[in-house]
Design a protein around this motif. Structure first.
Motif, short mmCIF file in Angstrom:
data_model
loop_
_atom_site.label_atom_id
_atom_site.label_comp_id
_atom_site.label_asym_id
_atom_site.label_seq_id
_atom_site.Cartn_x
_atom_site.Cartn_y
_atom_site.Cartn_z
N ARG A 40 64.18 18.34 -50.44
CA ARG A 40 65.31 17.98 -49.57
C ARG A 40 65.01 18.32 -48.12
NH1 ARG A 40 69.79 22.51 -51.63
NH2 ARG A 40 69.09 24.20 -50.26
N ALA A 41 64.26 19.42 -47.86
CA ALA A 41 63.90 19.77 -46.49
C ALA A 41 62.95 18.73 -45.89
CB ALA A 41 63.26 21.15 -46.45
N ILE A 42 61.99 18.27 -46.68
CA ILE A 42 61.04 17.25 -46.19
C ILE A 42 61.77 15.96 -45.87
CG2 ILE A 42 59.10 15.78 -46.88
CD1 ILE A 42 58.10 18.23 -48.54
N ALA A 43 62.60 15.48 -46.80
CA ALA A 43 63.29 14.21 -46.59
C ALA A 43 64.23 14.27 -45.40
CB ALA A 43 64.06 13.83 -47.86
N LEU A 44 64.93 15.39 -45.22
CA LEU A 44 65.88 15.48 -44.11
C LEU A 44 65.15 15.65 -42.78
CD1 LEU A 44 68.73 15.53 -43.07
CD2 LEU A 44 68.83 17.99 -43.56
N SER A 45 64.10 16.46 -42.76
CA SER A 45 63.38 16.67 -41.51
C SER A 45 62.74 15.37 -41.02
CB SER A 45 62.32 17.75 -41.70
OG SER A 45 61.66 18.01 -40.48
N LEU A 46 62.13 14.62 -41.93
CA LEU A 46 61.56 13.33 -41.53
C LEU A 46 62.64 12.38 -41.04
CD1 LEU A 46 58.90 12.75 -44.35
CD2 LEU A 46 58.46 13.31 -41.95
N SER A 47 63.79 12.42 -41.68
CA SER A 47 64.91 11.55 -41.26
C SER A 47 65.39 11.91 -39.87
CB SER A 47 66.05 11.65 -42.26
OG SER A 47 65.67 11.21 -43.55
N LYS A 48 65.52 13.20 -39.59
CA LYS A 48 65.96 13.63 -38.26
C LYS A 48 64.93 13.26 -37.19
CE LYS A 48 69.00 17.54 -39.44
NZ LYS A 48 69.21 19.01 -39.28
N ALA A 49 63.66 13.51 -37.50
CA ALA A 49 62.63 13.20 -36.51
C ALA A 49 62.56 11.69 -36.24
CB ALA A 49 61.28 13.71 -37.00
N LEU A 50 62.65 10.88 -37.30
CA LEU A 50 62.68 9.43 -37.11
C LEU A 50 63.85 9.02 -36.23
CD1 LEU A 50 61.89 7.65 -40.52
CD2 LEU A 50 60.85 7.17 -38.30
N ASP A 51 64.98 9.62 -36.46
CA ASP A 51 66.17 9.27 -35.70
C ASP A 51 66.02 9.63 -34.23
OD1 ASP A 51 69.05 8.47 -35.57
OD2 ASP A 51 69.30 10.59 -35.03
N MET A 52 65.49 10.82 -33.95
CA MET A 52 65.35 11.24 -32.55
C MET A 52 64.22 10.52 -31.82
SD MET A 52 66.20 15.34 -32.46
CE MET A 52 65.33 15.85 -33.94
N LEU A 53 63.20 10.08 -32.57
CA LEU A 53 62.02 9.46 -31.95
C LEU A 53 61.92 7.97 -32.27
CD1 LEU A 53 59.43 12.27 -32.82
CD2 LEU A 53 60.72 11.99 -30.69
N TRP A 54 63.04 7.35 -32.57
CA TRP A 54 63.07 5.99 -33.09
C TRP A 54 62.25 5.01 -32.26
CZ3 TRP A 54 64.44 4.43 -37.71
CH2 TRP A 54 64.64 3.07 -37.95
N ALA A 55 62.35 5.10 -30.96
CA ALA A 55 61.66 4.14 -30.08
C ALA A 55 60.22 4.56 -29.79
CB ALA A 55 62.43 4.01 -28.76
N ASN A 56 59.80 5.69 -30.33
CA ASN A 56 58.48 6.22 -30.00
C ASN A 56 57.54 6.30 -31.20
OD1 ASN A 56 60.72 8.05 -28.37
ND2 ASN A 56 59.11 7.19 -27.06
N ILE A 57 57.95 5.70 -32.32
CA ILE A 57 57.13 5.72 -33.53
C ILE A 57 56.70 4.30 -33.87
CG2 ILE A 57 57.13 6.26 -36.01
CD1 ILE A 57 58.95 8.55 -35.49
N ASP A 58 55.42 4.11 -34.05
CA ASP A 58 54.91 2.77 -34.35
C ASP A 58 55.33 2.34 -35.76
OD1 ASP A 58 52.54 3.27 -36.38
OD2 ASP A 58 52.33 4.79 -34.82
N SER A 59 55.25 1.07 -36.03
CA SER A 59 55.78 0.51 -37.28
C SER A 59 55.04 1.04 -38.51
CB SER A 59 55.71 -1.01 -37.25
OG SER A 59 54.36 -1.45 -37.06
N THR A 60 53.75 1.29 -38.38
CA THR A 60 52.99 1.78 -39.53
C THR A 60 53.43 3.19 -39.91
OG1 THR A 60 51.06 0.45 -38.93
CG2 THR A 60 50.69 2.32 -40.41
N ARG A 61 53.51 4.07 -38.91
CA ARG A 61 53.94 5.44 -39.19
C ARG A 61 55.40 5.44 -39.68
NH1 ARG A 61 52.07 8.11 -35.03
NH2 ARG A 61 50.66 9.57 -36.07
N ARG A 62 56.23 4.61 -39.07
CA ARG A 62 57.64 4.57 -39.48
C ARG A 62 57.74 4.18 -40.96
NH1 ARG A 62 61.46 0.81 -36.04
NH2 ARG A 62 60.93 2.42 -34.49
N ALA A 63 56.97 3.20 -41.38
CA ALA A 63 57.00 2.77 -42.78
C ALA A 63 56.51 3.89 -43.70
CB ALA A 63 56.15 1.51 -42.96
N THR A 64 55.48 4.60 -43.27
CA THR A 64 54.97 5.71 -44.09
C THR A 64 56.02 6.80 -44.26
OG1 THR A 64 52.69 5.28 -43.36
CG2 THR A 64 53.17 7.46 -44.25
N TRP A 65 56.67 7.17 -43.18
CA TRP A 65 57.70 8.21 -43.26
C TRP A 65 58.89 7.73 -44.09
CZ3 TRP A 65 58.50 11.28 -38.05
CH2 TRP A 65 57.28 11.87 -37.68
N GLN A 66 59.29 6.49 -43.88
CA GLN A 66 60.44 5.98 -44.64
C GLN A 66 60.13 5.91 -46.13
OE1 GLN A 66 61.20 2.31 -42.51
NE2 GLN A 66 62.89 3.23 -41.36
#
Length: 677
Positions: A199-225
């Protein structure tokens, strides 16, 4: 026992840590209760909504989802969130130093070792071992530290946009996020092996994706999602499985906390991860309405204040971003304000330890409680906040509303000195809550019995004065379900309560039935001069006693207390009035006892003839010393104890007189009426 029960028992055995990391102890899963089969409708109950009612509305799922989807990224931050170079002077004054603290934290962890699946070779086979317990603790600590680094670096990047240091924070957030995303969802950090890690991993990745939404490339975004989806599917399948088990077994405290993680993960990913709408619709409204199941609407936490503190910490971490995303502040829920008052009454500023339940011996983490109080705009919250020491974690403080709600309140006023929380069966009696050197007398007789993290301590008391422990709860929390936990720590004989025949107390074994082995506060009153509370713990003895009633008078104007126990049983028993201290208990020639802890003392004096004071022994404490004693009475089908707690050993004049229908007890300048023995 079905597979769910077996898994719950395995989790209970796996909870091998103390409250130095309190969340770890929440690993102890609650074994589901057998549910009665409904045969008919209940009787009609009426209620009134008057002008004093507080409006708290939670819209339907469709409206909530729309609120989230129309909230610009970052969903978890306010649309008015500003980078540091645009802060006003007031914002810099309020929390500018916290930016420095967050920078120092992130900088100090730049060189920490990456988390790798190969760091943890053991997998959970269903049997807990010392090695597996130690590995689970290491997983929890390192995953939490890495998750904190991911979120802190991402937040610093948002704060330092335009600054020369910003790219380094973005790089650190991406690096540590990649580490979490690379961990196998079926490996040692999986939900089946260490659900806190998942649960910590899933939430932390979700928060980071949300805060860095415009700064993460599509490949990394797909991997995290993908990592988020894999791990959160396991959480969702567990909580929503077994025909909606969280609805059937709401006292699964661990599941209740995880439900909050699921709600926030759903809110941060809805519209982007296909499964997130199902997570959102299942978890969000349920979580908001169930926070928390451990009391009724007045607020409280039956599992004890140590676990209540953990709940307050989870609340700040989850409620701030979830409330921002939903447009509904969970802090506005009336229960939430009641929970804050409960904490103020039972974990007041300057208190030495927690009270009742697992972890009662631990000192409070005041900065966590202060953080929770800061989100309320009430005079009681301002008093609690101002009186508590410590500074909140800058990661959560820098996401909080500005100005903090508590700073917008003009006056700071403590709650009343006497308080009763009926749904949890707790009462607090303070000489003066506003005084850091106060005397505090606590009483518990709870309908939750010894369920989950509660103890066999119905009709028990705890006494502190001047920040010193006088009458204590003995023992320490090594791990949930341990031999020490079962035989001593949660047993009645380790509390300031009545036992019989050499320490036989309330029934505590078998978690599935412990809600029936309970107590109940049957009377309470408070005034400037005196508080009174009465409890009935007869059901906790499951038929061995016909009556176990305790009455307590706290004579506030004199700082004295009187405790009266009335006991009856079908068979004759030798009765014991147990009490405990963290310093030596001195036995006096008159049959009383003296406890001196630093500059504070209490003299414990029996007021009726026929009692004998004896010293007891118990397991060695974790640190320091503990001493144990009991007033005893010879075997009989009836027993009574009438005891004076003379705080400060002032030796007031005491007179007990008997009339035809009652007795009169005069202590100093106050007289109380007692029933005949």
């Amino acid at each position: 026992m079905d597979d769910a029960d077996a898994a719950a028992r395995a989790k209970a055995k796996a909870a091998g840590s103390n409250l130095a990391q309190i969340e770890a102890a929440a690993e102890a899963a609650v074994i589901p209760l057998a549910e009665p089969v409904a045969k008919d409708w209940s009787t009609v109950r009426s209620f009134t909504i008057d002008s004093s009612a507080i409006k708290f509305e939670v819209p339907d799922n469709a409206t909530l989802r729309n609120n989230v989807l129309t909230h610009p990224r970052s969903r978890m931050l306010s649309p008015s969130f500003l980078p540091y170079n645009k802060w006003t002077s007031a914002m810099i004054t309020e929390r500018g130093d916290q930016v420095r603290r967050l920078i120092e934290t992130v900088q100090s962890r730049l060189t920490m070792a990456p988390v790798l699946d190969t760091d943890w070779p053991l997998l959970n086979s269903g049997t807990m071992t010392t090695a597996l317990s130690n590995q689970n603790a290491d997983i929890r600590n390192r995953i939490n530290r890495t998750a904190h680094q991911v979120e802190a670096a991402a937040l610093l990047y948002r704060l330092k946009v335009g600054d020369a240091t910003a790219p380094a924070y973005l790089a650190e957030a991406l690096k540590r996020g990649d580490e979490l995303a690379a961990l196998s969802p079926t490996g040692p950090t999986s939900y089946a092996n260490q659900d806190q890690a998942t649960r910590a991993i899933a939430l932390s990745l979700s928060k980071a994706l949300d805060m860095l939404w415009a700064n993460i490339d599509s490949t990394r975004r797909a991997t995290w999602q993908n990592a988020i989806a894999r791990r959160t599917a396991d959480i969702y399948n567990d909580l929503a499985g077994s025909n909606g088990r969280m609805d059937q077994y709401p006292y699964d405290a661990h599941g209740g906390n995880t439900l909050g993680f699921l709600a926030l993960i759903g809110a941060l990913n809805v519209g982007d991860v296909p499964a997130a709408q199902a997570w959102f619709d299942f978890a969000v409204r349920t979580y908001v309405h169930q926070v928390y199941t451990w009391s009724g609407p007045e607020g409280g936490y039956a599992n004890g204040t140590a676990y209540g503190q953990a709940a307050a910490d989870f609340s700040v971490q989850i409620w701030d971003p979830l409330s921002q995303a939903l447009g509904v502040s969970i802090y506005r829920k009336p229960w939430s304000d009641g929970f804050l008052r409960f904490l103020a009454h039972f974990v007041p500023p300057g208190t030495p330890t927690h009270v009742f339940g697992d972890g009662h011996e631990d000192a409070p983490n005041t900065y966590l409680l202060k953080a929770f109080a800061s989100r309320f705009n009430t005079p009681a919250a301002k008093w609690y906040y101002n009186s508590m020491t410590g500074v909140e974690d800058p990661l959560t403080l820098l996401q909080a509303p500005s100005p903090l709600p508590v700073t917008t309140v003009a006056s700071a006023v403590p709650p009343p000195n006497g308080a009763y929380y009926p749904s949890v069966g707790w009462a607090a009696m303070h000489s003066s809550l506003a005084d850091m050197k106060r005397t505090s007398l606590y009483f518990k007789s709870s309908p939750y019995g010894s369920y989950n993290h509660s103890h066999g301590d119905q009709n028990s008391i705890v006494l502190n004065s001047g920040g010193k422990r006088l009458l204590i709860e003995a023992g320490y929390y090594d791990w949930y379900g341990s031999p020490l936990w079962s035989s001593w720590y949660r047993a009645t004989k380790s509390h300031n309560a009545v036992t019989y025949d050499g320490g036989i107390g309330q029934r505590i074994e078998g978690n599935t039935v412990n809600l029936g082995r309970n107590g109940k506060i049957t009377g309470f009153s408070t005034s400037s001069a005196m508080d009174y509370v009465e409890g009935d713990a007869t059901p906790a003895f499951e038929g061995a006693l016909s009556l176990n009633r305790r009455k307590v008078w706290y004579l506030r104007s004199q700082d004295e207390a009187v405790v009266m126990d009335t006991l009856t049983a079908p068979l004759a028993h030798a009765w014991e009035w147990n009490f405990h201290a963290m310093v030596p208990i001195t036995v006096n020639a008159d049959g009383s006892a003296t406890i001196v802890n630093g500059d504070r003392s209490v003299c414990v004096k029996p007021l009726t003839p026929g009692t004998t004071l004896v010293k007891r022994t118990g397991p060695a404490p974790r640190t320091g010393i503990e001493d144990h004693a009991a007033f005893t009475r010879p075997a009989s089908t009836k027993g009574e104890f009438l005891v004076l707690l003379d705080v400060g050993c002032k030796k007031p004049a005491v007179k007990l007189t008997t009339a035809s229908t009652s007795r009169q007890l005069t202590v100093g300048s106050q007289t109380i009426t007692l029933p005949l023995p």
